[in-house]
Design a protein around this motif. Structure first.
Motif, PDB file in Angstrom:
ATOM      1  N   ARG A  34      -1.625  45.307 -56.515  1.00  0.00           N
ATOM      2  CA  ARG A  34      -2.880  45.972 -56.912  1.00  0.00           C
ATOM      3  C   ARG A  34      -3.568  45.169 -58.015  1.00  0.00           C
ATOM      4  NH1 ARG A  34      -7.077  47.100 -57.882  1.00  0.00           N
ATOM      5  NH2 ARG A  34      -8.102  49.063 -58.407  1.00  0.00           N
ATOM      6  N   ARG A  35      -2.827  44.666 -58.969  1.00  0.00           N
ATOM      7  CA  ARG A  35      -3.415  43.872 -60.052  1.00  0.00           C
ATOM      8  C   ARG A  35      -4.038  42.578 -59.513  1.00  0.00           C
ATOM      9  NH1 ARG A  35       1.083  45.917 -63.060  1.00  0.00           N
ATOM     10  NH2 ARG A  35       2.400  44.186 -62.371  1.00  0.00           N
ATOM     11  N   GLN A  36      -3.436  42.033 -58.456  1.00  0.00           N
ATOM     12  CA  GLN A  36      -3.968  40.798 -57.870  1.00  0.00           C
ATOM     13  C   GLN A  36      -5.167  41.051 -56.959  1.00  0.00           C
ATOM     14  OE1 GLN A  36      -0.967  37.835 -56.473  1.00  0.00           O
ATOM     15  NE2 GLN A  36       0.520  39.412 -56.985  1.00  0.00           N
ATOM     16  N   GLY A  37      -5.448  42.325 -56.691  1.00  0.00           N
ATOM     17  CA  GLY A  37      -6.563  42.650 -55.808  1.00  0.00           C
ATOM     18  C   GLY A  37      -6.203  42.681 -54.349  1.00  0.00           C
ATOM     19  N   ARG A  60      -9.351  39.595 -49.544  1.00  0.00           N
ATOM     20  CA  ARG A  60     -10.447  39.069 -50.359  1.00  0.00           C
ATOM     21  C   ARG A  60     -10.516  39.853 -51.658  1.00  0.00           C
ATOM     22  NH1 ARG A  60     -15.040  41.055 -46.107  1.00  0.00           N
ATOM     23  NH2 ARG A  60     -14.664  43.291 -46.305  1.00  0.00           N
ATOM     24  N   ASP A  61     -10.866  39.145 -52.718  1.00  0.00           N
ATOM     25  CA  ASP A  61     -10.934  39.791 -54.019  1.00  0.00           C
ATOM     26  C   ASP A  61     -12.288  40.473 -54.210  1.00  0.00           C
ATOM     27  OD1 ASP A  61     -12.764  37.772 -54.627  1.00  0.00           O
ATOM     28  OD2 ASP A  61     -11.268  36.540 -55.671  1.00  0.00           O
ATOM     29  N   LEU A  84       7.572  50.224 -55.759  1.00  0.00           N
ATOM     30  CA  LEU A  84       6.377  50.656 -56.483  1.00  0.00           C
ATOM     31  C   LEU A  84       5.922  49.587 -57.467  1.00  0.00           C
ATOM     32  CD1 LEU A  84       7.245  54.418 -57.191  1.00  0.00           C
ATOM     33  CD2 LEU A  84       5.918  53.437 -55.316  1.00  0.00           C
ATOM     34  N   ASP A  85       6.879  48.919 -58.121  1.00  0.00           N
ATOM     35  CA  ASP A  85       6.521  47.836 -59.043  1.00  0.00           C
ATOM     36  C   ASP A  85       5.826  46.689 -58.298  1.00  0.00           C
ATOM     37  OD1 ASP A  85       7.547  49.163 -61.226  1.00  0.00           O
ATOM     38  OD2 ASP A  85       9.495  48.163 -61.144  1.00  0.00           O
ATOM     39  N   HIS A 116      -6.358  55.853 -56.405  1.00  0.00           N
ATOM     40  CA  HIS A 116      -5.975  55.627 -57.795  1.00  0.00           C
ATOM     41  C   HIS A 116      -5.170  54.339 -57.888  1.00  0.00           C
ATOM     42  CE1 HIS A 116      -3.072  58.436 -55.883  1.00  0.00           C
ATOM     43  NE2 HIS A 116      -2.165  57.635 -56.423  1.00  0.00           N
ATOM     44  N   ASP A 117      -5.003  53.845 -59.115  1.00  0.00           N
ATOM     45  CA  ASP A 117      -4.425  52.522 -59.313  1.00  0.00           C
ATOM     46  C   ASP A 117      -2.901  52.497 -59.384  1.00  0.00           C
ATOM     47  OD1 ASP A 117      -6.977  51.540 -59.376  1.00  0.00           O
ATOM     48  OD2 ASP A 117      -7.093  51.391 -61.563  1.00  0.00           O
ATOM     49  N   ASP A 118      -2.284  53.580 -59.778  1.00  0.00           N
ATOM     50  CA  ASP A 118      -0.830  53.577 -59.976  1.00  0.00           C
ATOM     51  C   ASP A 118      -0.145  54.341 -58.839  1.00  0.00           C
ATOM     52  OD1 ASP A 118       1.328  52.731 -61.771  1.00  0.00           O
ATOM     53  OD2 ASP A 118       1.729  54.883 -61.954  1.00  0.00           O
TER      54      ASP A 118
END
Length: 256
Positions: free
Chosen positions: A244-247, A194-195, A237-238, A149-151
């Protein structure tokens, strides 16, 4: 078992390619005991032998030129790039038949021999940093995971792409350029990933963030943060949300 004539001929051709430029093209054939006719054939075609040597060496040295441009600029400035490459070729450490394995073999040779590192203590680190993005980009794709999951939550672990690397150097080698190839001597931590499009990226990390990424792959995030001296896991966590947003992080996995 004695070597076959064919094998000795192959060794003679390898010597012609890998050794320093011979004054006598027949010398490798003579040294390896090839028949006089073969020795003469080597000597009678110097232009053809020289062209063959040049093309074969180019296939071995081109990956070094393209993979290690900053290292090449440094050593060319000291007029030792050619001798470095020759020492590598003379060592005959390339065992793979794959073109892609030449640059990693060169890095391994630098590390094993310590070539040039009395003068440039950062040399192996610089070569590793230049190769790092290539290796990350080429790493085999893994099957997508469905349990991420993302968060991130305090009990989660971090999941990185298998090709992602967290590395530490004693010099800021990622900042070196062809124009300024000598890096600053300071502890440096990098995340190479890698993205989604397969393009490689490198992020500079703090020592704490690098340690967090390593520990949180096998321990819950809150536990990993506490082990690193963070009483409150919220900032960690932040930070991971941002990665995570940057990949740079694939996602987070809940405890089973």
């Amino acid at each position: 078992m004695p070597e076959s004539p064919t094998f000795r001929l192959q060794r003679a051709m390898a010597s012609l390619i890998l050794d320093e430029e011979p004054k006598d093209f027949g010398a490798p054939a003579e040294r390896l005991g090839l028949p006089a006719a073969d020795q003469q054939a080597f000597r009678e075609q110097p232009e053809a032998m020289d062209l063959y040597r040049e093309l074969a060496r180019l296939s071995l040295t081109e990956p070094l030129d393209t993979t290690f441009p900053v290292l090449k600029a440094l050593l060319e400035g000291a007029e030792v790039w050619v001798s470095c490459v020759q020492a590598f070729l003379s060592a005959r450490v390339v065992r793979s038949t794959h073109y892609r394995d030449i640059a990693p073999s060169f890095l391994g040779w630098l590390v094993d021999t310590g070539w040039g590192q009395d003068r440039w203590p950062f040399l192996a680190e610089l070569a590793h940093a230049e190769l790092l993005e290539v290796l990350v980009a080429r790493f085999p794709e893994a099957d997508p995971r469905q349990d991420l999951h993302d968060d991130p939550g305090p009990g989660d672990t971090v999941w990185l792409d298998p090709g992602t690397q967290v590395v530490a150097y004693a010099h800021a080698v990622h900042r070196a350029t062809e124009a300024a190839p000598v890096p600053e001597a300071r502890p440096t931590h990098l995340l190479a990933f890698r993205d989604a499009e397969g393009e490689a990226h490198v992020l500079e990390l703090t020592a704490a963030t690098a340690a967090l990424l390593v520990q949180a792959r096998t321990r819950p995030l809150a536990e990993s943060a506490a082990a690193l001296g963070f009483a409150d896991p919220a900032p960690a966590l932040d930070l991971l949300r941002d990665l995570r947003r940057q990949g740079a992080v694939l996602g987070f996995r809940a405890p089973r």
